[in-house]
Design an enzyme around this catalytic site. Sequence first.
Site, PDB file in Angstrom:
ATOM      1  CD  GLU A  20      -2.833   1.271   2.367  1.00 58.47           C
ATOM      2  OE1 GLU A  20      -2.734   0.459   3.296  1.00 58.47           O
ATOM      3  OE2 GLU A  20      -3.779   2.065   2.232  1.00 58.47           O
TER       4      GLU A  20
ATOM      5  CG  ASN B  82      -9.051  -2.004   3.032  1.00 57.20           C
ATOM      6  OD1 ASN B  82      -8.393  -2.999   3.324  1.00 57.20           O
ATOM      7  ND2 ASN B  82      -9.003  -0.876   3.727  1.00 57.20           N
ATOM      8  CD  GLU B  83      -9.104  -2.223   7.721  1.00 66.26           C
ATOM      9  OE1 GLU B  83      -9.073  -1.170   8.366  1.00 66.26           O
ATOM     10  OE2 GLU B  83      -8.349  -3.180   7.976  1.00 66.26           O
TER      11      GLU B  83
ATOM     12  CB  CYS C  14      -7.258   3.164   4.282  1.00 63.99           C
ATOM     13  SG  CYS C  14      -7.764   2.294   5.768  1.00 63.99           S
TER      14      CYS C  14
HETATM   15  O1  AHR Z   1      -2.046  -1.527   6.773  1.00 65.73           O
HETATM   16  C1  AHR Z   1      -2.395  -0.232   7.165  1.00 65.73           C
HETATM   17  C2  AHR Z   1      -3.889  -0.013   7.156  1.00 65.73           C
HETATM   18  O2  AHR Z   1      -4.484  -0.833   8.104  1.00 65.73           O
HETATM   19  C3  AHR Z   1      -4.617  -0.365   5.898  1.00 65.73           C
HETATM   20  O3  AHR Z   1      -4.635   0.649   4.983  1.00 65.73           O
HETATM   21  C4  AHR Z   1      -5.998  -0.643   6.356  1.00 65.73           C
HETATM   22  O4  AHR Z   1      -6.647  -1.586   5.558  1.00 65.73           O
HETATM   23  C5  AHR Z   1      -5.825  -1.068   7.776  1.00 65.73           C
HETATM   24  O5  AHR Z   1      -6.605  -0.332   8.623  1.00 65.73           O
END
Ligand code: AHR
Length: 675
Positions: free
Chosen positions: A32, A396-397, A269
């Site tokens: 990321e 994503n989450e 994120c």
């Molecule tokens: O890995 C860091 C962050 O942790 C990621 O962007 C997110 O998916 C999680 O909250």
Amino acid sequence: MTTNNPFPTATISVQADQPKAISPDLWGIFFEDLNYAADGGLYAELIQNRSFEYQVTEQPTWNCLTAWELVERGGGEGSLLVGAAEPIHPNNPHYGVLQVNQPGEGVGLMNAGFGGISVQAGQLYDLSLFARVLFVGERWAPHEEEANAEEVTVWAPHEDDLRAAPSRDEGLGQIIARLESASGEVLGEVQLPSPGKDWTRLSATISVSATDEAARFVLLMHQKGGLALDVVSLFPRQTFRERPNGLRADLAQTIADLKPKFVRFPGGCLVHGNGLGNMYRWKDTIGPIEQRREQANLWGYHQTVGLGYTEYFQFCEDIGAKPLPVVPAGVCCQNSNFTSGKGQKGLPLDEMPAFIQEVLDLIEWANGPADSLWGAKRAEAGHPEPFGLEYLGIGNEEHITPVFKERFAMIYEAVKAKHPGIIVVGTVGPFHSGKDYDEGWKIANELELEMVDEHYYEQPEWFWNNLERYDRYNRATSAVYVGEYAAHDNERKSTLRSALAEAAYMTALERNGDVARLASYAPLLAKRGHFHWMPDLIYFDNTRVSLTINYFVQQLFGQNAGDVSFPVTIDFPGELNVLAASCVREDASGDLILKIVSRADVPVLAQLDLSSMGAIESTASYTVLGGDPLAENLFGQTPVVSPRTSNIPASERFSYEIPAHSLNVIRVKAAPKMA
Ligand code: AHR
């Protein structure tokens, strides 16, 4: 963890009669762009804010000219401004304007990269930029035909100026691009060809004569006039695999050395973004770099998307990993817009068909033939062969709400209808349990998803206490991708204790590799001075790469992955979960790989019983990663904990001393059968 007996004994036995095929893709990575992982990091671009697109909304002190400075040499006078009229492309709306009033010994602009440009003697640096002559001579001088006309306009310059001014057709004369040290010593320079009145792409190569870790890029004009500049880009020739617009070779190699089977990207994120307008849209990240749509990075900086989908997929191919792109689920991050968990918004439903088409187009771009609409764009970018996309993450989450569910289901169903073979990875929220997790799993069961993405960042103890988590998972429902996990020790330090907790957990994932199909530590990269999240697996600055102990754990599992897993029983009196172990067979070599993790404070004398596996060759290799549980590998220093490999005598039953606080990887070969 203290045991009563200073040298306790254990028996560790492998059961050959219960082999279980496990996922061949189990160990991968999650990349990321946070902590300056992409821009200023893995993406090898050396110029910061190359497209003059930094904004105050990204950092309060930023603007289009951030990282650029006006340079006035030897009596030179000029100014550096921002232009927006007639940009190169609507996606790239701003550019720099260099205006020279008095050339002196040169007027120009300077960029010191991301905290200095690191260059090496004898290396080549490829420069490219877009330029457009705005005016020659005085800004307000009339055109020649106007100057010669009988009626003189009110803006007519003084006749001295007219004599001195070059003709507009002569261009702007000599434009020099150079790399300089901080004290102004020239490290390499080149004269650029003349730009035209329309945007012209200029390119040149600078050969560098001396190594400098903090050089600057300087572009100098020597004539009165105005020049528009954009996408001023400088790359080392030696990128990873020498790919143009490529990746920093040392960092990319460090990642490749993990031997990941897949790469999840571009977030995190970053994917769902800070508000709907900030979602990561893959189409904005392909094609010529000057046409890509840059945007704010929700981690508080800027994404050029120069490392875009073409580069991500190419990197995966280069390191033999499967791509696992993640697209937004039609909702933005629940933490958007300073709302701490309540900021999720869904795309208006009438925008969903176009959004869904965008996802379908991604699959065509990755897998379609070169003569398909989107496959042709991949081919144009130099990759006519399909990339062979197998996995696609949606979301994503997320906060699992009706707004999310409706949009996720729409995207999922459209993907499966058109591409039933693609394995869609859903999301069950940000935590290992709780409301989002439960609701996420309900959706997964309703839609019969192949796989869901679980995330957890917990203390080392949690990992040791949850080694049985996946033993209990239902094999008939969705498989699991542990997309983000890390053991967070005190002060979020990357201690051996945290690394061993992860290693122990990884043995549990390995023995459950039929249901836990993919796993990736998070986050992967962090640049010194730009930490948004700690701990991370790999730390770096402009010239150095520093490996955490946790990196070595990931590497040992990646390099010693298996295709089949066998149950292992640990007979160890005393406290539970002091030892953890797994055993896999690597089909290519036929090797059995036994991994043992200990958090005991003293060595454990283990009897390894492999008798059910048949005859074993008389020598095994073993690799140990161990030491003081609070040890950390500090940046710029020789690692205090790193793997050591050696050989030991082996047989069907042999003893092995497990050092205190260690991960042990023991490779044995089945002996050839006697005729
Ligand atoms: O890995 C860091 C962050 O942790 C990621 O962007 C997110 O998916 C999680 O909250």
